[in-house]
Write a protein that holds these residues in place. Structure first.
Motif, PDB file in Angstrom:
ATOM      1  N   GLU A 237       0.936  -0.813  -0.084  1.00 21.99           N
ATOM      2  CA  GLU A 237      -0.216   0.153   0.341  1.00 21.99           C
ATOM      3  C   GLU A 237       0.696   1.922   0.380  1.00 21.99           C
ATOM      4  O   GLU A 237       1.396   1.821   0.743  1.00 21.99           O
ATOM      5  N   ASN A 238       0.590   2.188  -1.284  1.00 21.66           N
ATOM      6  CA  ASN A 238       1.227   3.389  -0.308  1.00 21.66           C
ATOM      7  C   ASN A 238       1.066   4.259   0.090  1.00 21.66           C
ATOM      8  O   ASN A 238       0.053   5.752  -0.507  1.00 21.66           O
ATOM      9  N   ARG A 239       1.024   4.201   1.596  1.00 20.38           N
ATOM     10  CA  ARG A 239       0.473   5.058   2.615  1.00 20.38           C
ATOM     11  C   ARG A 239       1.226   6.763   2.522  1.00 20.38           C
ATOM     12  O   ARG A 239       1.157   7.392   3.200  1.00 20.38           O
ATOM     13  N   ALA A 240       2.963   5.858   1.660  1.00 15.73           N
ATOM     14  CA  ALA A 240       3.696   6.760   1.498  1.00 15.73           C
ATOM     15  C   ALA A 240       2.974   8.388   1.518  1.00 15.73           C
ATOM     16  O   ALA A 240       4.401   9.302   0.866  1.00 15.73           O
ATOM     17  N   GLY A 241       2.304   7.641  -0.103  1.00 21.64           N
ATOM     18  CA  GLY A 241       1.782   8.936  -1.121  1.00 21.64           C
ATOM     19  C   GLY A 241       3.275   9.337  -2.805  1.00 21.64           C
ATOM     20  O   GLY A 241       3.482  10.326  -3.135  1.00 21.64           O
ATOM     21  N   LEU A 242       3.954   8.347  -2.171  1.00 21.10           N
ATOM     22  CA  LEU A 242       5.337   8.585  -3.044  1.00 21.10           C
ATOM     23  C   LEU A 242       4.056   8.571  -4.461  1.00 21.10           C
ATOM     24  O   LEU A 242       3.409   7.492  -5.212  1.00 21.10           O
TER      25      LEU A 242
END
Length: 217
Positions: free
Chosen positions: A40-45
């Motif tokens: 999941e791209n929780r870092a917002g990359l």
């Protein structure tokens, strides 16, 4: 439907399975299993990262991170299903060095595949592309006028393989080159370093046919 039909050329592009063909069992392709993790791209990359490993925003709206990849050479495990635990153990530490916030990202799934690594050249691991010195059953030798659609009858079989882990880099430009070479029945238009096995190809194939008592012509 199963059966035979006339054709002008056959291009063998079976990836890691190319050397499973009896006639091509001598190809110097090294199989290598690779596994990816989807997080999941929780870092917002938003920008892909690469430094030995890679982290690429993917999925619908970039909500996932495609991360990889492993390089596994154990012949016993090449075709095993993907293992989330194995991939995580091999990948998470180097991925965290690139993007520390990825540490707590949930794993969505794991993928696995098998690469076909070519022999290394002075340009690196460049794919193998060449005409094969074998006759192929079913090849069309003429269209009634003594010519095939390619303008000749001696260019029936070609190899396009060994793309390794760089298929996305090489596939488009080399695919076009292969198509042009096949249509012209002329492999000299292919990049020279992709034809580096030309001198040995007859030997590689002949060794198989010598063992089985058949001829490659």
């Amino acid at each position: 439907e199963r059966g035979e039909a006339p054709y002008d050329a056959v291009v063998v592009c079976l990836g890691s399975r190319a050397s499973d063909l009896a006639e091509l069992s001598g190809l110097p392709l090294r199989p290598c299993r690779g596994q990816n993790l989807h997080l999941e791209n929780r870092a917002g990359l938003e920008t892909p990262l690469i430094c030995g490993k890679y982290i690429v925003p993917a999925g619908e709206g970039g909500d996932l991170l495609l991360c990889g990849a492993t390089f596994e050479y154990d012949p016993e495990g090449l075709r095993e299903p993907p293992s989330e635990a194995e991939a995580a153990a091999a990948l998470l530490a180097p991925l965290e060095e690139m993007l520390p916030s990825i540490r707590d990202a949930p794993i969505v799934r794991c993928d696995a595949g098998v690469r076909a690594l070519p022999p290394r050249s002075h340009f690196g691991y460049v794919p193998l592309v060449c005409k094969l010195p074998v006759e192929v059953r079913g090849a069309r030798r003429g269209d009634g006028g003594g010519r095939s659609a390619l303008g000749g009858g001696g260019c029936a079989a070609w190899l396009f393989g060994g793309l390794g882990s760089r298929g996305l880099i090489h596939h488009a430009v080399l695919g076009r080159s292969v198509a042009e070479a096949v249509l012209a029945c002329d492999e000299s238009s292919l990049p020279e370093h992709t034809r580096r096995l030309d001198a040995r190809m007859g030997e590689l194939l002949v060794s198989h046919f010598s063992d089985t008592g058949h001829s490659s012509h």
